[in-house]
Design a protein around this motif. Structure first.
Motif, PDB file in Angstrom:
ATOM      1  N   TYR A 171       1.320  -1.039  -0.156  1.00  0.00           N
ATOM      2  CA  TYR A 171      -0.323   0.209   0.228  1.00  0.00           C
ATOM      3  C   TYR A 171       1.054   1.402   0.341  1.00  0.00           C
ATOM      4  N   ASP A 205       0.432   8.091  -1.035  1.00  0.00           N
ATOM      5  CA  ASP A 205       0.561   8.787  -2.883  1.00  0.00           C
ATOM      6  C   ASP A 205       0.980   8.396  -3.570  1.00  0.00           C
ATOM      7  N   ALA A 206       0.553   7.718  -4.385  1.00  0.00           N
ATOM      8  CA  ALA A 206       1.682   7.276  -5.850  1.00  0.00           C
ATOM      9  C   ALA A 206       2.780   8.414  -6.364  1.00  0.00           C
ATOM     10  N   LEU A 266       6.201   0.988  -6.268  1.00  0.00           N
ATOM     11  CA  LEU A 266       4.965   1.150  -7.335  1.00  0.00           C
ATOM     12  C   LEU A 266       5.998  -0.118  -8.256  1.00  0.00           C
ATOM     13  N   LEU A 293       1.301  -3.446  -9.179  1.00  0.00           N
ATOM     14  CA  LEU A 293       0.411  -2.307  -8.647  1.00  0.00           C
ATOM     15  C   LEU A 293      -0.290  -0.778  -9.555  1.00  0.00           C
ATOM     16  N   LEU A 294       0.369  -0.719 -10.580  1.00  0.00           N
ATOM     17  CA  LEU A 294       0.146   0.593 -11.746  1.00  0.00           C
ATOM     18  C   LEU A 294      -1.013   0.400 -12.627  1.00  0.00           C
ATOM     19  N   PRO A 317      -1.214   7.628 -10.713  1.00  0.00           N
ATOM     20  CA  PRO A 317      -2.079   8.108 -10.499  1.00  0.00           C
ATOM     21  C   PRO A 317      -1.999   9.032  -8.711  1.00  0.00           C
ATOM     22  N   ILE A 349      -3.037   4.515  -3.911  1.00  0.00           N
ATOM     23  CA  ILE A 349      -2.883   3.411  -4.534  1.00  0.00           C
ATOM     24  C   ILE A 349      -1.939   1.671  -4.245  1.00  0.00           C
TER      25      ILE A 349
END
Length: 198
Positions: A69, A72-73, A86, A90-91, A153, A157
């Motif tokens: 988790y 803020d990506a 990331l 995950l993306l 984003p 995320i």
């Protein structure tokens, strides 16, 4: 400024340690770090925070795939440690997508033409063809760049239920900001062991 801590669950409760990330370059490295700290393949949480910007949680349960988790990506994407968390999965993009985009951009010169194509105007149809190719190459480069940007984003995320079994609901997790580790440790009953290493 970064802060990282590791919380490992044991029969007697949680054990905490501060974590050096100097030798961590990939998600596999971070996962190995967590698994090495695991007691009888029990849960290990790795918490990473960049002050006033973002925080991330990596959860490892034995040999299962890590769960992630990130608060803020887009902020994490600007951090070397954030990039570790990331992943393509995950993306929601194809594995190796970044490498493909980078390779495509290398094929396009600064003037937008591909290697080996004429850069100056030539007579007749050749000139028209060169112009068309240049426009197409520019368009492709732009759309790929846009895709790359859109792939990261703003906002949270990952797995919102990563700590649900420890009493931190999805809604609770979304309200946490930086220095979230204090509230997470409270929910785990690990405040005292955490304070010993901070």
């Amino acid at each position: 400024m970064y802060f990282a801590a590791l919380l490992a669950r044991t029969e007697d409760g949680w054990e905490a340690s501060d974590t050096e990330l100097d030798d961590v370059e990939t998600l596999s490295d971070l996962t190995d770090l967590a698994q090495d700290a695991s007691v009888d393949e029990d849960t290990v949480l790795v918490y990473i925070e960049q002050e006033d910007a973002w925080f991330g949680i990596l959860r490892v349960d034995g040999e299962e795939d890590p769960r992630i988790y990130v608060s803020d990506a887009s902020a994490a994407a600007r951090s070397s440690y954030g990039e570790i968390l990331l992943t393509d999965e995950l993306l929601g993009r194809e594995p190796g997508a970044e490498d493909e985009i980078a390779a495509l951009e290398e094929l396009v010169d600064l003037d937008g033409t591909e290697d080996g194509e004429p850069t100056g105007p030539t007579a007749g149809a050749t000139s028209s063809s060169a112009t068309t190719t240049t426009t197409t190459a520019d368009t492709n480069a732009t759309s790929d760049s846009d895709f790359d940007s859109d792939a990261v984003p703003a906002g949270p995320i990952g797995e919102l239920g990563i700590l649900a079994d420890f009493g931190i609901s999805e809604k609770d997790l979304l309200t946490l900001r930086t220095d979230a580790l204090t509230e997470i440790a409270d929910a785990l009953g690990a405040s005292e062991v955490l304070e010993a290493v901070r």
